[in-house]
Design an enzyme around this catalytic site. Sequence first.
Site, mmCIF file in Angstrom:
data_model
loop_
_atom_site.group_PDB
_atom_site.id
_atom_site.type_symbol
_atom_site.label_atom_id
_atom_site.label_comp_id
_atom_site.label_asym_id
_atom_site.label_seq_id
_atom_site.Cartn_x
_atom_site.Cartn_y
_atom_site.Cartn_z
ATOM 1 N N CYS A 173 0.758 0.992 -1.086
ATOM 2 C CA CYS A 173 0.975 2.204 -0.286
ATOM 3 C C CYS A 173 -0.284 2.833 0.307
ATOM 4 O O CYS A 173 -0.286 3.228 1.475
ATOM 5 C CB CYS A 173 1.755 3.220 -1.109
ATOM 6 S SG CYS A 173 3.262 2.534 -1.841
ATOM 7 N N HIS A 222 1.875 8.663 4.440
ATOM 8 C CA HIS A 222 2.603 7.490 3.970
ATOM 9 C C HIS A 222 4.057 7.890 3.764
ATOM 10 O O HIS A 222 4.350 8.941 3.180
ATOM 11 C CB HIS A 222 1.991 6.983 2.665
ATOM 12 C CG HIS A 222 2.875 6.042 1.918
ATOM 13 N ND1 HIS A 222 3.398 4.889 2.485
ATOM 14 C CD2 HIS A 222 3.346 6.077 0.637
ATOM 15 C CE1 HIS A 222 4.139 4.267 1.599
ATOM 16 N NE2 HIS A 222 4.133 4.969 0.475
ATOM 17 N N ASN A 256 10.278 2.781 3.759
ATOM 18 C CA ASN A 256 8.911 2.800 3.240
ATOM 19 C C ASN A 256 8.320 1.414 3.461
ATOM 20 O O ASN A 256 8.704 0.459 2.794
ATOM 21 C CB ASN A 256 8.944 3.166 1.752
ATOM 22 C CG ASN A 256 7.578 3.162 1.093
ATOM 23 O OD1 ASN A 256 6.621 2.569 1.589
ATOM 24 N ND2 ASN A 256 7.481 3.794 -0.064
#
Length: 342
Positions: free
Chosen positions: A120, A261, A291
């Site tokens: 991430c 993010h 995501n």
Amino acid sequence: MSKVIIGTGHDLPATVLTNDDLERMGVGYDRARSGKSLDEWAMERVGVHSRHRVAPGEGTSDMGARAATRALDDAGIKASDLDLIVMSTFSSDYRSPSSAALLQGLLGARCKFFQIDAACPGFVDATICAAALMEAMRLETCLVVSSDASSTYCAPDNFMVQCLFGDGAGAVVLKNMPGSSYGIRSHYTAGNGKMGEALWVPGGGTREPVTPEMVAAGRRYALWAYKEVYPFAVQKMTEATQIAAERAGWDVDDAAWVIPHQAGRNIIVDSARRLEQPLEKYVINMDHTGNTSGASIPIALDETNKAGKLKDGDKILLPAMGAGLAWGALGLVWYDYKLSRN
């Protein structure tokens, strides 16, 4: 010396799966128990309606190459002009060679390349490394790419990860502009490895090599302690945003945009609330991307750029938090490179 973005690009694979598609496929979701459709559940919990899936036989480097080509075109330069390629991914095409090596070959570049094994916060860390190497080695132009096929680590019967994660790649071209007030003004990166198993893929490494037993046990798929990760993610996204602003000499209020993010819509909303920031300044695109791990920030940055929303001199904060557990953020001043060419 300032490291300025002069081009952006992204790639989302052609295959799109909606929440209704996933429910029809059978991903372990019990509509009768929840009293809601999977689409209702996913939009309420994580804010994702659809996501993209990499094509069979396609690799992380393929998505990265398409995103990179678009960023190079946007910058008005060729791959042969690059001095450095830095790529982040946690879903490399192979154990060896690296996806960064494959990317260099696909682009026809000849410059040095290296890869950061990160999820991430990968784009944040890759950009920090790229800027530092540009400074240390006096390099002029660098390509930063983050690309992940997160779906390859999603268990077929785990509706939570199937709903949340998507595949994609994002890229930026950095240019050295000595003395400029534009570009990267601050950075922050941190982590807590003791919490790494809160979001992890246990099988497939040296500790648990690939065996029929490991595969049968589902150990090659991501395991996620959501209840433990959620409050930590909100805390660290908030912290990273604040620190990046402070190190740039700003208040968070000064930022025209926060491009985070895409960990989960509720995580972003709760972080904005803690910082007392209007949600309108936050770029949230995960309704159609999911995501995409480290690729999520450069994808959202490129979509915002191509929509003409970024203005010359805009202060932008780019926070991230995720697997590792690791977190960080960048603060930058936007340079309208297209305006400068007119």
